[in-house]
Design a protein around this motif. Sequence first.
Motif, short mmCIF file in Angstrom:
data_model
loop_
_atom_site.label_atom_id
_atom_site.label_comp_id
_atom_site.label_asym_id
_atom_site.label_seq_id
_atom_site.Cartn_x
_atom_site.Cartn_y
_atom_site.Cartn_z
N LEU A 62 26.71 55.11 102.23
CA LEU A 62 25.82 54.42 103.17
C LEU A 62 26.46 54.31 104.55
N ALA A 63 27.75 54.01 104.59
CA ALA A 63 28.44 53.92 105.88
C ALA A 63 28.47 55.28 106.57
N SER A 64 28.65 56.35 105.80
CA SER A 64 28.64 57.69 106.38
C SER A 64 27.29 58.04 106.95
N LEU A 65 26.22 57.64 106.25
CA LEU A 65 24.88 57.90 106.74
C LEU A 65 24.60 57.13 108.03
N VAL A 66 25.06 55.89 108.11
CA VAL A 66 24.88 55.11 109.34
C VAL A 66 25.60 55.78 110.50
N ARG A 67 26.83 56.24 110.26
CA ARG A 67 27.58 56.93 111.31
C ARG A 67 26.86 58.20 111.75
N ALA A 68 26.33 58.94 110.80
CA ALA A 68 25.63 60.18 111.13
C ALA A 68 24.38 59.90 111.96
N ASN A 69 23.63 58.88 111.57
CA ASN A 69 22.43 58.53 112.32
C ASN A 69 22.76 58.09 113.74
N ARG A 70 23.81 57.30 113.88
CA ARG A 70 24.20 56.87 115.23
C ARG A 70 24.58 58.06 116.09
N ALA A 71 25.29 59.02 115.51
CA ALA A 71 25.72 60.19 116.27
C ALA A 71 24.52 61.02 116.71
N ILE A 72 23.54 61.18 115.83
CA ILE A 72 22.34 61.94 116.18
C ILE A 72 21.56 61.21 117.27
N SER A 116 20.75 70.51 118.25
CA SER A 116 20.53 70.47 116.81
C SER A 116 21.23 69.26 116.20
N CYS A 117 20.70 68.77 115.10
CA CYS A 117 21.33 67.65 114.40
C CYS A 117 22.71 68.04 113.89
N ALA A 118 22.88 69.30 113.51
CA ALA A 118 24.18 69.76 113.02
C ALA A 118 25.25 69.63 114.10
N ALA A 119 24.87 69.94 115.34
CA ALA A 119 25.82 69.86 116.44
C ALA A 119 26.21 68.42 116.74
N ALA A 120 25.33 67.47 116.41
CA ALA A 120 25.59 66.06 116.70
C ALA A 120 26.34 65.36 115.58
N TYR A 123 16.32 67.18 102.38
CA TYR A 123 15.50 66.19 101.69
C TYR A 123 14.50 65.53 102.63
N ALA A 124 14.93 65.15 103.83
CA ALA A 124 14.07 64.41 104.74
C ALA A 124 13.04 65.28 105.44
N THR A 125 13.38 66.56 105.71
CA THR A 125 12.51 67.38 106.55
C THR A 125 12.20 68.76 105.99
N GLY A 126 12.92 69.19 104.95
CA GLY A 126 12.73 70.53 104.43
C GLY A 126 13.53 71.59 105.16
N LYS A 127 14.34 71.18 106.15
CA LYS A 127 15.15 72.13 106.91
C LYS A 127 16.60 71.69 106.95
N ASP A 128 17.50 72.66 107.10
CA ASP A 128 18.91 72.36 107.28
C ASP A 128 19.12 71.76 108.67
N LEU A 129 20.20 71.00 108.84
CA LEU A 129 20.42 70.27 110.10
C LEU A 129 20.55 71.19 111.30
#
Length: 478
Positions: free
Chosen positions: A134-144, A154-158, A177-183
Amino acid sequence: MTMSRREFLAASAALALTPALRWPAFAAPLPREADVVVIGAGAAGIAAARRIIAAGRKVIVIEAGRQVGGRCLTDTTSFEVPFDRGARWLHNPETNPLVKLARGAGLDVAPAPPGQKLRIGRRNARPGETEDLLASLVRANRAIDDAARKADLSCAAALPKDLGDWAGTVEFLLGPYATGKDLKDLSALDQFRAQDRNAMVACRQGLGTMIGKLGEGLPVALATPATRITWGGRDVGVETPAGRITARAVIVTVSSNVLASGAIKFAPELPKRQLDAAAKLTLGSYDHVALLLSGNPLGLPKDEIMIEQSSDARTAFLVANMAGSSLCSVDVAGAFGRDLAAQGEAAMIDFAKEWLGKLFGSDAVAEVQGASATRWNAQPLVQGAMSAALPGGQFARRVLAEPIGNLFLAGEASHETLWGTVDGAWDSGERAADAALKRIGSLKSDTPAQSSPRKPKQRRERGVSGASAGDLGWPGRR
């Protein structure tokens, strides 16, 4: 009129790919004239038609397939419970008009159970391990979010580079899972501007059944593809194998992939601005592999949701014991899911069994009594799952929703904040209908006022109680 060999083969393939449904096929006679023609009987098309009829105008919905619903498709014959082969849940019930409409139609709509598990090999994750994810997901969302405020990359770059053992799981939850596409194929700005989808509700009879019920009484011509649309003057003409319809306006609700493919011809051609927009909003890949088990060999409760700690893209998402039955769905998505689906249903079922066996043992796999897999990329009337903007393509959603004279485009891809959802498709259909009625005029004084986009709920920091990733309770975006 005659149907070309290509059009005939496409229609035949669509019928062959459609599972047997109990929902009755119904059809209206094809009129020669209407005020508005709606192309497509999915959520957007049904919403638009209801709005137009409420305004006292004559509408005809033409649908190339043999049932109402589009990407909301409920299979009621293959298993002991209704199985949604496409969209599975609605979001944000406090603001979602479909929830009230479904209940008004006598359907059972209830919150989706919040249960969810994280699997690490053959065991469930410990509380501390779940908190780490969960903490990793929060960090990833903040970065995006931070990256999107500066540029539409791209989300991958962020994404942070130091997610460690959780990198693969985070990438799966926020991407496939969320969008059907890779980041790497996702616009960070599109993710940032998406409305949070904090709560989910399910329809016990299935979302395909729900859209079918809401379409009852509407004039819908099934198995009637639009082959050519002439527009640009005062009237429009919609050509079908059954004849030509003249109308004051046309609303096109086909998917962005179908629109960009040229399956429907336009005269004059669609402006390059709209075609480029559709090409930036291509559909991701997301499929369900349904496995009917004997008993409950996985030992999971009703409607339990489960993911695994994954080290690569060869992973999936599980919904177990759906509606209290022994039916489970192993969902595959993104580039891996697309490649797997291209190998055929047998390969998809083999992978689902292999994946469950890896996590629960061979004894669980031995209890599989029946199986079926969706293949939305191979469905010629859709050609994928949900739209997801490519990097730099977020602006294309607004472009797609712009009126083009007396031609209007609608569907989930045209919704700036609720893209990828049934809710967004419905809202876009109502907006397109309002725009068409504004152009041609309504006949009833009590016509609903032109709708404005539903205001996104105030964004909050995504933590344990934040927005869900996809339809899951992990903090993410969908």
